[in-house]
Write an enzyme that holds these catalytic residues in place. Structure first.
Site, mmCIF file in Angstrom:
data_model
loop_
_atom_site.group_PDB
_atom_site.id
_atom_site.type_symbol
_atom_site.label_atom_id
_atom_site.label_comp_id
_atom_site.label_asym_id
_atom_site.label_seq_id
_atom_site.Cartn_x
_atom_site.Cartn_y
_atom_site.Cartn_z
ATOM 1 N N GLY A 212 0.984 -1.158 0.057
ATOM 2 C CA GLY A 212 0.011 -0.119 0.115
ATOM 3 C C GLY A 212 0.902 1.226 0.006
ATOM 4 O O GLY A 212 2.086 1.266 -0.307
ATOM 5 N N ASN A 213 0.209 2.325 0.402
ATOM 6 C CA ASN A 213 1.052 3.762 0.275
ATOM 7 C C ASN A 213 0.418 4.462 1.694
ATOM 8 O O ASN A 213 -0.696 4.079 2.008
ATOM 9 C CB ASN A 213 1.110 4.230 -1.105
ATOM 10 C CG ASN A 213 -0.197 4.694 -1.344
ATOM 11 O OD1 ASN A 213 -0.947 5.534 -0.815
ATOM 12 N ND2 ASN A 213 -0.601 4.172 -2.717
ATOM 13 N N HIS A 214 0.907 5.618 1.741
ATOM 14 C CA HIS A 214 0.918 6.406 2.977
ATOM 15 C C HIS A 214 -0.496 7.547 2.708
ATOM 16 O O HIS A 214 -0.993 8.263 3.344
ATOM 17 C CB HIS A 214 1.718 7.416 3.358
ATOM 18 C CG HIS A 214 2.794 6.615 3.881
ATOM 19 N ND1 HIS A 214 2.893 5.708 5.127
ATOM 20 C CD2 HIS A 214 4.196 6.243 3.331
ATOM 21 C CE1 HIS A 214 4.164 5.073 5.096
ATOM 22 N NE2 HIS A 214 4.739 5.566 4.121
#
Ligand code: PMT
Length: 408
Positions: A212-214
């Site tokens: 995923g990412n932030h």
């Protein structure tokens, strides 16, 4: 002739202690002529410039000046007043009142009512030119604006001090017109369909883990909200985030880039403006494990590219659609953003760079640069994501209707 108010608008007219208060009886007459129900609240020093009796006759109500009625000793309940009002209009707003509003000081009935209110607050500052230009006042006004307070700017002209310059309270007719404009905002996107994507995508590795990412979704959600406030029908295609759906927005929840692609392509056939603010994962694991991968030796994952949704939307774009992308970069942002505008067939792109402090993932602020397909550029300072969203929406409207950036 003033525009009539559709239903009796309940207005708290706050009057503070400046010479420009002499214009308020005329403003009050205009509001009353437009059928508004006006409750005047004066600060103690305002009474030196205009009498409560004048404003009481014109408003057909007792004017409130203190927490307690001096005649009866009854409490003037600021909480009830704040909840009663559809709008608070403070004119003139002195430097002192503005400063106290910024700091949440409630040492008079008007300020306490302002803190209790849930309605729009509109202020019309008026003071001498050096006071109006003073950094503390300009900073305070910016702070109030960032909190959603509407400001009717002071005008340039002769002042009570004998000097001339910005600081003058606009004439009652102008104040009335500006106030009505704020209360009855035009809905330039009424009937228009908008699609906004927001948040990250999660690409599963196994039933437990993902790539995923932030992205928090804050930027995309603020954009969806700003579009809805302009009267548009907004669909928000959202990756997994923990944010509330903005009012009057319909939301489609997705997890993966493939799901986001499917939702975006389906929705995009009937939309006028598209903004891709989602941080779509560029890669997914080639084969997702059906069972939890046990921790044994080192693990090597084979990743394959996800579809580029924005690029597909660019290929399918019709002549009446406006397509806006984002670029999140760490370096060479200008070059990458300009390349993406052309390569993905966008009308314009919003660049935010992780090299700029306070910009990008997670923050409540962002710093953006806009590049359009003709080479026009816009740069904005660091500001709240809400303000950035308002700018993007204004530029999207300008681009959609005139094919150019607006001068903001
Ligand atoms: O959510 P927040 O915490 O508020 O943070 C906001 C944000 C940083 C996520 C947002 O402002 C932002 O920059 N979003 C785009 C992030 C991104 O994926 O940038 P990119 O340069 O990798 O992608 C370029 C464009 O292509 C983007 O519009 C993206 O939505 C789109 N894209 C990217 C990859 C892909 N496979 N499909 C796409 O459609």
């Amino acid at each position: 002739m003033p525009t009539p108010v559709n239903k009796p608008l309940k207005i708290i007219l706050g009057v503070t202690g400046g010479i420009a208060a002499y214009k308020i009886p005329m403003l009050l007459r205009l509001l009353k002529k437009a059928d508004a129900d006006v409750q005047v609240i004066m600060t103690p020093s305002a009474e030196r410039f205009v009498t409560p009796e004048t404003l009481s006759v014109l408003s057909e109500k007792q004017v409130l000046c203190d927490f307690f009625d001096p005649a009866t000793g009854m409490w003037n309940n600021h909480v009830d007043l704040g909840l009663w009002a559809d709008a608070i209009l403070i004119a003139p707003a002195t430097a002192t009142t503005i400063g106290k509003m910024v700091h949440g000081i409630a040492d008079n009935l008007l300020l306490a009512t302002h803190l209790s209110a849930r309605c729009p607050v509109i202020i019309a500052p008026a003071m001498d030119l050096d006071m109006y230009a003073h950094e503390s006042v300009t900073e305070n006004l910016k702070t109030l604006e960032s909190r959603g307070v509407h400001i009717i700017p002071a005008e340039d002209g002769p002042l009570a001090s004998g000097l001339s310059g910005p600081g003058r309270l606009p004439e009652p007719e102008t104040l009335f017109a500006e106030f009505m404009k704020i209360m009855n905002p035009e809905l330039p996107l009424k009937g228009k369909n908008i699609m906004v994507s927001a948040g990250p995508t999660f690409e599963p590795i196994d039933p437990v883990r993902f790539i995923g990412n932030h992205s928090s979704g804050k930027m995309g959600y603020a954009i969806a909200d700003a579009f809805a406030k302009k009267g548009a029908n907004v669909t928000l295609v959202s990756g997994p985030v923990s944010l509330q759906t903005p009012k009057n927005v319909s939301r489609i929840d997705v997890q993966t880039a493939e799901e986001m692609r499917e939702a975006c392509l389906k929705e995009s056939t009937n939309v006028d403006i598209i903004v891709m603010a989602a941080a779509v994962a560029d890669y997914k694991v080639e084969t997702r494990a059906q069972l939890k991968i046990k921790k044994e030796e080192d693990l090597t994952l084979s990743l394959v590219k996800n579809p580029d949704i924005l690029q597909e939307l660019g290929k399918a774009k019709t002549s009446s659609q406006t397509l806006i992308g984002f670029a999140l970069e760490t370096n060479n942002g200008y070059d990458y953003a300009k390349d993406k505008v052309v390569r993905k067939n966008l009308d314009f792109i919003v660049l935010n760079s992780l090299a700029d402090e306070g910009a990008g993932f997670g923050h409540d602020t962002n710093k953006v640069y806009l590049f359009d397909k003709t080479g026009s550029e816009k740069a904005y300072p660091l500001m709240s994501k809400k303000m950035v969203a308002d700018i993007i929406v204004k530029q999207a409207i300008s681009y959609h209707f005139s094919g150019n950036f607006a001068d903001i």
